[in-house]
Design an enzyme around this catalytic site. Sequence first.
Site, mmCIF file in Angstrom:
data_model
loop_
_atom_site.group_PDB
_atom_site.id
_atom_site.type_symbol
_atom_site.label_atom_id
_atom_site.label_comp_id
_atom_site.label_asym_id
_atom_site.label_seq_id
_atom_site.Cartn_x
_atom_site.Cartn_y
_atom_site.Cartn_z
ATOM 1 N N LYS A 13 0.827 -1.218 0.000
ATOM 2 C CA LYS A 13 0.000 0.000 0.000
ATOM 3 C C LYS A 13 0.864 1.272 0.000
ATOM 4 O O LYS A 13 0.649 2.177 -0.786
ATOM 5 C CB LYS A 13 -0.926 0.030 1.228
ATOM 6 N N ARG A 88 -9.246 0.882 9.390
ATOM 7 C CA ARG A 88 -8.659 -0.403 9.722
ATOM 8 C C ARG A 88 -9.658 -1.310 10.457
ATOM 9 O O ARG A 88 -9.355 -2.449 10.737
ATOM 10 C CB ARG A 88 -7.523 -0.072 10.659
ATOM 11 N N ARG A 127 11.749 -5.896 4.167
ATOM 12 C CA ARG A 127 11.536 -4.447 4.025
ATOM 13 C C ARG A 127 12.536 -3.669 4.884
ATOM 14 O O ARG A 127 12.908 -4.096 5.971
ATOM 15 C CB ARG A 127 10.122 -4.057 4.476
ATOM 16 N N ARG A 162 11.709 -1.774 10.877
ATOM 17 C CA ARG A 162 10.774 -1.175 11.829
ATOM 18 C C ARG A 162 10.688 -1.998 13.105
ATOM 19 O O ARG A 162 10.944 -3.198 13.091
ATOM 20 C CB ARG A 162 9.373 -1.104 11.176
ATOM 21 N N ARG A 173 0.299 -8.945 13.648
ATOM 22 C CA ARG A 173 -0.313 -7.950 12.746
ATOM 23 C C ARG A 173 -1.183 -8.642 11.703
ATOM 24 O O ARG A 173 -2.240 -8.139 11.339
ATOM 25 C CB ARG A 173 0.776 -7.113 12.067
HETATM 26 P P1 AP5 Z 1 4.901 -1.605 1.799
HETATM 27 O O1 AP5 Z 1 4.519 -0.704 0.667
HETATM 28 O O2 AP5 Z 1 5.716 -1.021 2.915
HETATM 29 O O3 AP5 Z 1 3.609 -2.359 2.384
HETATM 30 P P2 AP5 Z 1 2.381 -1.791 3.185
HETATM 31 O O4 AP5 Z 1 1.182 -2.454 2.634
HETATM 32 O O5 AP5 Z 1 2.392 -0.296 3.213
HETATM 33 O O6 AP5 Z 1 2.717 -2.426 4.607
HETATM 34 P P3 AP5 Z 1 2.757 -1.831 6.065
HETATM 35 O O7 AP5 Z 1 3.439 -2.882 6.926
HETATM 36 O O8 AP5 Z 1 3.368 -0.452 6.133
HETATM 37 O O9 AP5 Z 1 1.306 -1.784 6.417
HETATM 38 P P4 AP5 Z 1 0.697 -1.906 7.759
HETATM 39 O O10 AP5 Z 1 -0.693 -1.713 7.362
HETATM 40 O O11 AP5 Z 1 0.960 -3.060 8.607
HETATM 41 O O12 AP5 Z 1 1.483 -0.788 8.596
HETATM 42 P P5 AP5 Z 1 1.067 0.652 9.043
HETATM 43 O O13 AP5 Z 1 2.268 1.498 8.966
HETATM 44 O O14 AP5 Z 1 -0.179 1.094 8.351
HETATM 45 O O15 AP5 Z 1 5.668 -2.850 1.149
HETATM 46 C C1 AP5 Z 1 6.203 -3.876 1.967
HETATM 47 C C2 AP5 Z 1 7.562 -4.338 1.379
HETATM 48 O O16 AP5 Z 1 7.334 -4.954 0.104
HETATM 49 C C3 AP5 Z 1 8.559 -3.196 1.107
HETATM 50 O O17 AP5 Z 1 9.846 -3.680 1.370
HETATM 51 C C4 AP5 Z 1 8.404 -2.890 -0.382
HETATM 52 O O18 AP5 Z 1 9.611 -2.393 -0.949
HETATM 53 C C5 AP5 Z 1 8.038 -4.274 -0.932
HETATM 54 N N1 AP5 Z 1 7.125 -4.193 -2.050
HETATM 55 C C6 AP5 Z 1 6.004 -3.428 -2.136
HETATM 56 N N2 AP5 Z 1 5.377 -3.617 -3.308
HETATM 57 C C7 AP5 Z 1 6.126 -4.555 -3.974
HETATM 58 C C8 AP5 Z 1 5.987 -5.197 -5.235
HETATM 59 N N3 AP5 Z 1 4.959 -4.907 -6.030
HETATM 60 N N4 AP5 Z 1 6.899 -6.125 -5.598
HETATM 61 C C9 AP5 Z 1 7.951 -6.440 -4.777
HETATM 62 N N5 AP5 Z 1 8.144 -5.840 -3.558
HETATM 63 C C10 AP5 Z 1 7.233 -4.929 -3.168
HETATM 64 O O19 AP5 Z 1 0.626 0.404 10.562
HETATM 65 C C11 AP5 Z 1 1.576 0.127 11.568
HETATM 66 C C12 AP5 Z 1 0.900 0.148 12.920
HETATM 67 O O20 AP5 Z 1 0.324 1.444 13.191
HETATM 68 C C13 AP5 Z 1 -0.278 -0.829 13.113
HETATM 69 O O21 AP5 Z 1 0.153 -2.125 13.451
HETATM 70 C C14 AP5 Z 1 -1.054 -0.128 14.261
HETATM 71 O O22 AP5 Z 1 -0.442 -0.329 15.497
HETATM 72 C C15 AP5 Z 1 -0.921 1.339 13.894
HETATM 73 N N6 AP5 Z 1 -2.003 1.833 13.023
HETATM 74 C C16 AP5 Z 1 -1.836 2.374 11.771
HETATM 75 N N7 AP5 Z 1 -3.005 2.739 11.256
HETATM 76 C C17 AP5 Z 1 -3.960 2.428 12.178
HETATM 77 C C18 AP5 Z 1 -5.366 2.544 12.204
HETATM 78 N N8 AP5 Z 1 -6.042 3.070 11.170
HETATM 79 N N9 AP5 Z 1 -6.037 2.107 13.296
HETATM 80 C C19 AP5 Z 1 -5.368 1.598 14.354
HETATM 81 N N10 AP5 Z 1 -4.020 1.444 14.398
HETATM 82 C C20 AP5 Z 1 -3.317 1.859 13.318
#
Ligand code: AP5
Length: 218
Positions: A13, A88, A127, A162, A173
């Site tokens: 994402k 979420r 990542r 991270r 997660r």
């Molecule tokens: P990446 O683009 O980083 O993936 P992502 O989907 O953004 O994954 P996240 O882990 O950041 O999502 P998340 O939802 O768990 O974390 P968030 O920060 O929102 O890609 C992943 C890897 O793959 C990278 O290395 C990239 O280079 C590679 N890649 C990507 N696309 C590729 C492709 N097409 N081909 C090959 N490689 C590829 O949340 C973290 C924490 O914050 C949560 O656990 C929670 O505690 C809190 N939080 C955040 N939002 C909320 C909410 N709305 N409500 C409650 N708690 C929340």
Amino acid sequence: MKLILLGAPGAGKGTVAKLLTGLDGSVQISTGDILRAAVAAGTPLGKQIESLMKSGDLVSDDLIMGIMEQRLQQADCEQGFLLDGFPRTIPQAEALKKLLEKLDIKLDMVVNFNLEREVILDRLTTRRTCSNADCQAIYNVKSNPPKQEGVCDKCNSPVIQRDDETTEAISHRLETYNEKTAPLIGFYENEGLLLNVDAAGPSEVVLTAIKEKLAEAS
Ligand code: AP5
């Protein structure tokens, strides 16, 4: 463009959101980035949520809605926004629906990134993220390494894993996603807003699929 990007942790994402921002000036709003910046800055909010985020739990719906209600009214959202990691939970989706009605904002689409668990696990363990809270560029040691190992191409800050990338936290997660976030797929299908994309290909291919669907819908 006014989009929600929905999908499991590691589905891509954040990576695709950064590519989409280059199309028309829409801003990426990542609740994860906002929360990580608060933790890094040691603010009262950051101290409150630090251990919870590290273990892979969600922060409370009320806290997130408070942040998003303010964020969506900032001037840079007028051009468009890409909601990355929000909503979420069903309560967040319901609250967002009411908020958007109040602000008279119409969503274009909810993009659901589909990816197998094995690929997700591989992407999350490989990542790397820029440690500078104002940058948070995303890398991958296999598919997209920084030019100089451990150093961000954009701001020269250290590139790190991270805090929530331990095996334990990743597995928690993914469980949390299945239990609390996956039900949003049905929610947005009912709203007639869902676009499913195969997130297994290169990010440029995922980007093209989204662009084509947006063009068809407009
Ligand atoms: P990446 O683009 O980083 O993936 P992502 O989907 O953004 O994954 P996240 O882990 O950041 O999502 P998340 O939802 O768990 O974390 P968030 O920060 O929102 O890609 C992943 C890897 O793959 C990278 O290395 C990239 O280079 C590679 N890649 C990507 N696309 C590729 C492709 N097409 N081909 C090959 N490689 C590829 O949340 C973290 C924490 O914050 C949560 O656990 C929670 O505690 C809190 N939080 C955040 N939002 C909320 C909410 N709305 N409500 C409650 N708690 C929340």
